[in-house]
Motif scaffolding. Sequence first.
Motif, short mmCIF file in Angstrom:
data_model
loop_
_atom_site.label_atom_id
_atom_site.label_comp_id
_atom_site.label_asym_id
_atom_site.label_seq_id
_atom_site.Cartn_x
_atom_site.Cartn_y
_atom_site.Cartn_z
N ILE A 164 13.41 -94.15 -69.81
CA ILE A 164 11.97 -93.91 -69.92
C ILE A 164 11.83 -92.61 -70.70
CG2 ILE A 164 9.82 -93.46 -68.68
CD1 ILE A 164 11.08 -94.99 -66.28
N SER A 165 10.94 -92.58 -71.66
CA SER A 165 10.79 -91.38 -72.50
C SER A 165 10.36 -90.18 -71.67
CB SER A 165 9.78 -91.63 -73.63
OG SER A 165 8.47 -91.69 -73.10
N ASP A 166 10.82 -89.00 -72.11
CA ASP A 166 10.43 -87.76 -71.43
C ASP A 166 8.92 -87.58 -71.43
OD1 ASP A 166 13.09 -87.30 -70.99
OD2 ASP A 166 13.27 -85.65 -72.42
N ALA A 167 8.29 -87.93 -72.55
CA ALA A 167 6.83 -87.78 -72.65
C ALA A 167 6.13 -88.64 -71.60
CB ALA A 167 6.36 -88.15 -74.06
N ARG A 168 6.61 -89.85 -71.40
CA ARG A 168 6.01 -90.75 -70.40
C ARG A 168 6.22 -90.20 -68.99
NH1 ARG A 168 3.72 -95.53 -69.49
NH2 ARG A 168 4.43 -96.80 -67.75
N LEU A 169 7.42 -89.69 -68.71
CA LEU A 169 7.70 -89.14 -67.39
C LEU A 169 6.90 -87.87 -67.13
CD1 LEU A 169 11.54 -89.72 -67.16
CD2 LEU A 169 9.76 -90.83 -65.80
N GLU A 170 6.66 -87.08 -68.17
CA GLU A 170 5.83 -85.89 -67.98
C GLU A 170 4.40 -86.27 -67.68
OE1 GLU A 170 6.36 -83.31 -71.35
OE2 GLU A 170 8.50 -83.08 -70.93
N LEU A 171 3.92 -87.33 -68.30
CA LEU A 171 2.55 -87.80 -68.07
C LEU A 171 2.42 -88.54 -66.74
CD1 LEU A 171 -0.29 -88.07 -69.33
CD2 LEU A 171 0.48 -90.23 -70.32
N LEU A 172 3.41 -89.37 -66.42
CA LEU A 172 3.39 -90.21 -65.21
C LEU A 172 4.73 -90.03 -64.48
CD1 LEU A 172 2.10 -93.43 -66.99
CD2 LEU A 172 0.74 -91.94 -65.52
N PRO A 173 4.90 -88.94 -63.75
CA PRO A 173 6.21 -88.64 -63.17
C PRO A 173 6.71 -89.69 -62.17
CG PRO A 173 4.59 -86.95 -62.56
CD PRO A 173 3.91 -87.90 -63.47
N ALA A 174 5.85 -90.50 -61.61
CA ALA A 174 6.29 -91.50 -60.64
C ALA A 174 6.50 -92.88 -61.26
CB ALA A 174 5.28 -91.60 -59.50
N THR A 175 6.34 -92.99 -62.56
CA THR A 175 6.44 -94.31 -63.18
C THR A 175 7.83 -94.89 -63.06
OG1 THR A 175 5.93 -95.64 -65.12
CG2 THR A 175 6.94 -93.50 -65.53
#
Length: 104
Positions: A85-96
Amino acid sequence: MNVETQKQILLARRAEITGDLQEIEDQLDETPTKDWEDRSSERQGDIVLEALGNKELDELRRIDAALDRISNGTYGVCVQCGEQISDARLELLPATPLCKDCAV
């Protein structure tokens, strides 16, 4: 991606949700008024509180699942396809639990 930072973000959000859920539970446990008109308004408020509580319970489950993935070393790996999962996505949605492609 610093997993420890993400863990702290998730734990902070978890604590916030837990506090919110306690407030909701306290409000729902209040003794209803004897006035029928007021009771009707209170019931409408209770319905809204229950919906908010359910939404926060869902988020709490996602956070707990993310914390489990951190514990077992799979945080940041899509649970559906196994890709990162991209770092940008995890920063935006940490529980995704999903990468952007699987989330569609």
